[in-house]
Design a protein around this motif. Structure first.
Motif, PDB file in Angstrom:
ATOM      1  N   LEU A  12      44.123 -74.029   0.936  1.00 35.38           N
ATOM      2  CA  LEU A  12      44.564 -74.035   2.334  1.00 35.38           C
ATOM      3  C   LEU A  12      45.510 -75.198   2.606  1.00 35.38           C
ATOM      4  O   LEU A  12      46.201 -75.201   3.622  1.00 35.38           O
ATOM      5  CB  LEU A  12      43.360 -74.135   3.276  1.00 35.38           C
ATOM      6  CG  LEU A  12      42.251 -73.102   3.110  1.00 35.38           C
ATOM      7  CD1 LEU A  12      41.169 -73.328   4.172  1.00 35.38           C
ATOM      8  CD2 LEU A  12      42.782 -71.680   3.199  1.00 35.38           C
ATOM      9  N   LEU A  13      45.520 -76.186   1.726  1.00 33.14           N
ATOM     10  CA  LEU A  13      46.340 -77.372   1.917  1.00 33.14           C
ATOM     11  C   LEU A  13      47.732 -77.135   1.343  1.00 33.14           C
ATOM     12  O   LEU A  13      47.883 -76.808   0.173  1.00 33.14           O
ATOM     13  CB  LEU A  13      45.693 -78.588   1.246  1.00 33.14           C
ATOM     14  CG  LEU A  13      44.295 -78.940   1.760  1.00 33.14           C
ATOM     15  CD1 LEU A  13      43.723 -80.121   0.989  1.00 33.14           C
ATOM     16  CD2 LEU A  13      44.319 -79.238   3.248  1.00 33.14           C
ATOM     17  N   LEU A 132      47.237 -78.851   6.658  1.00 36.00           N
ATOM     18  CA  LEU A 132      46.356 -77.687   6.631  1.00 36.00           C
ATOM     19  C   LEU A 132      47.109 -76.455   7.120  1.00 36.00           C
ATOM     20  O   LEU A 132      47.537 -76.388   8.274  1.00 36.00           O
ATOM     21  CB  LEU A 132      45.128 -77.950   7.506  1.00 36.00           C
ATOM     22  CG  LEU A 132      44.110 -76.820   7.624  1.00 36.00           C
ATOM     23  CD1 LEU A 132      43.484 -76.521   6.264  1.00 36.00           C
ATOM     24  CD2 LEU A 132      43.027 -77.182   8.643  1.00 36.00           C
ATOM     25  N   LEU A 133      47.301 -75.506   6.228  1.00 35.53           N
ATOM     26  CA  LEU A 133      47.938 -74.220   6.535  1.00 35.53           C
ATOM     27  C   LEU A 133      49.210 -74.382   7.376  1.00 35.53           C
ATOM     28  O   LEU A 133      49.314 -73.863   8.491  1.00 35.53           O
ATOM     29  CB  LEU A 133      46.938 -73.311   7.257  1.00 35.53           C
ATOM     30  CG  LEU A 133      45.754 -72.851   6.397  1.00 35.53           C
ATOM     31  CD1 LEU A 133      44.703 -72.160   7.254  1.00 35.53           C
ATOM     32  CD2 LEU A 133      46.222 -71.925   5.267  1.00 35.53           C
ATOM     33  N   PRO A 134      50.183 -75.123   6.877  1.00 35.84           N
ATOM     34  CA  PRO A 134      51.427 -75.286   7.626  1.00 35.84           C
ATOM     35  C   PRO A 134      52.110 -73.939   7.864  1.00 35.84           C
ATOM     36  O   PRO A 134      52.087 -73.060   7.006  1.00 35.84           O
ATOM     37  CB  PRO A 134      52.276 -76.185   6.712  1.00 35.84           C
ATOM     38  CG  PRO A 134      51.715 -75.965   5.339  1.00 35.84           C
ATOM     39  CD  PRO A 134      50.248 -75.757   5.541  1.00 35.84           C
ATOM     40  N   GLU A 146      43.286 -80.957  13.711  1.00 34.88           N
ATOM     41  CA  GLU A 146      42.969 -82.282  14.241  1.00 34.88           C
ATOM     42  C   GLU A 146      41.820 -82.908  13.444  1.00 34.88           C
ATOM     43  O   GLU A 146      41.853 -84.096  13.108  1.00 34.88           O
ATOM     44  CB  GLU A 146      42.598 -82.193  15.715  1.00 34.88           C
ATOM     45  CG  GLU A 146      42.168 -83.506  16.344  1.00 34.88           C
ATOM     46  CD  GLU A 146      43.256 -84.574  16.320  1.00 34.88           C
ATOM     47  OE1 GLU A 146      42.912 -85.766  16.396  1.00 34.88           O
ATOM     48  OE2 GLU A 146      44.459 -84.223  16.211  1.00 34.88           O
ATOM     49  N   ARG A 147      40.820 -82.100  13.132  1.00 37.39           N
ATOM     50  CA  ARG A 147      39.690 -82.606  12.338  1.00 37.39           C
ATOM     51  C   ARG A 147      40.163 -83.052  10.956  1.00 37.39           C
ATOM     52  O   ARG A 147      39.779 -84.121  10.472  1.00 37.39           O
ATOM     53  CB  ARG A 147      38.624 -81.517  12.216  1.00 37.39           C
ATOM     54  CG  ARG A 147      37.386 -81.949  11.422  1.00 37.39           C
ATOM     55  CD  ARG A 147      36.358 -80.839  11.354  1.00 37.39           C
ATOM     56  NE  ARG A 147      35.756 -80.581  12.658  1.00 37.39           N
ATOM     57  CZ  ARG A 147      35.875 -79.451  13.344  1.00 37.39           C
ATOM     58  NH1 ARG A 147      36.573 -78.453  12.852  1.00 37.39           N
ATOM     59  NH2 ARG A 147      35.281 -79.302  14.498  1.00 37.39           N
ATOM     60  N   TRP A 148      41.000 -82.241  10.312  1.00 34.98           N
ATOM     61  CA  TRP A 148      41.518 -82.595   8.987  1.00 34.98           C
ATOM     62  C   TRP A 148      42.364 -83.858   9.051  1.00 34.98           C
ATOM     63  O   TRP A 148      42.243 -84.738   8.185  1.00 34.98           O
ATOM     64  CB  TRP A 148      42.318 -81.433   8.427  1.00 34.98           C
ATOM     65  CG  TRP A 148      43.113 -81.750   7.197  1.00 34.98           C
ATOM     66  CD1 TRP A 148      44.463 -81.688   7.039  1.00 34.98           C
ATOM     67  CD2 TRP A 148      42.604 -82.186   5.924  1.00 34.98           C
ATOM     68  NE1 TRP A 148      44.830 -82.055   5.772  1.00 34.98           N
ATOM     69  CE2 TRP A 148      43.707 -82.368   5.055  1.00 34.98           C
ATOM     70  CE3 TRP A 148      41.319 -82.437   5.437  1.00 34.98           C
ATOM     71  CZ2 TRP A 148      43.571 -82.787   3.743  1.00 34.98           C
ATOM     72  CZ3 TRP A 148      41.183 -82.870   4.119  1.00 34.98           C
ATOM     73  CH2 TRP A 148      42.285 -83.035   3.295  1.00 34.98           C
TER      74      TRP A 148
END
Length: 239
Positions: A12-13, A132-134, A146-148
């Motif tokens: 996902l990154l 994360l999932l750009p 935001e959490r990541w």
């Protein structure tokens, strides 16, 4: 990523990618969204998944879309990647997820008193430096991003301080700069860069960093650095 026993990897990154035994697996957009949602949550109710993934559809259409996504994404070859338990859905333990692995790597590194070695630093910077999932615009991803971002910022800042304390100044600098690249206006990593310059005896470089950050803050937000950063800069001036 670490290989799972079944060779299923979910990234996902830096973008979505599902692989099986090293080969890319083609999925429908709906199946991709469903796998990503499940990878970022322990488990999700079917109705909640349908609502989050297809918020502009009627409940009946969203449910139909979810059934289609499940049919297309539930298995990779003979390996089940989505577990269904009544109305609950979760990602199967058969699938390795890069976000989860990076988080665990961060936890283990921070919980260890010794500073990370060069291989660990390279691996952490690679993982923590990825968005994360750009390119995905789903509303449900706002909180997850935001959490990541908070996880990786705090991890990078903690690692930079630990590396600096151990005298690994280049690695500390690279780590602090990685945090700045994620959030250019955040003061903590800028202040850490100043402290690294000071530890290396480069007072002029520390003052220049302060001045450039002060100008950036004034231009973007119309505010000044914190009293802590101002005090650090004043301590570097003569007399």
């Amino acid at each position: 990523m670490t290989a799972s026993g079944n060779g299923v990897h979910l990234a996902l990154l830096g973008g979505f990618r599902l692989t099986h035994l090293g080969g890319a697996v083609a999925l429908s957009l709906g199946a991709q969204r469903l796998l990503a949602l499940l990878a970022l949550h322990d488990d999700v109710h079917r109705a909640a998944a349908a609502e989050q993934l297809w918020p502009d559809s009627s409940s009946s259409r969203a449910a139909a879309n979810l059934r289609s996504a499940l049919w297309r994404g539930r298995r990779v070859g003979a390996v089940p990647v989505i577990d269904c338990a009544g109305p609950r859905l979760r990602l199967s333990p058969a699938a390795c997820v890069d976000v989860r692995e990076v988080r665990e790597h961060v936890r283990q590194t921070i919980d260890t008193e010794r500073p990370p070695d060069s291989h660990d630093i390279e691996s952490l910077l690679d993982g923590l430096g990825r968005d994360l999932l750009p390119g995905w615009s789903e509303d449900w991803l706002v909180l997850e991003r935001e959490r990541w971002n908070q996880i990786r910022l705090h991890a990078l800042e903690t690692l930079a301080q630990r590396l600096m304390a151990a005298g690994h100044y280049l690695a500390a600098m690279q780590t602090a700069l990685a945090a700045i690249a994620i959030e250019p206006l955040r003061e903590t990593p800028h202040r850490t860069v100043m402290e690294i310059h000071v530890a290396e005896g480069n007072r002029a470089s520390a003052i220049m960093k302060y001045q450039s950050y002060r100008v950036l803050l004034q231009r973007e937000l119309g505010v000044a650095p914190s009293s802590k950063m101002i005090a650090l800069a004043r301590g570097l001036l003569p007399g």
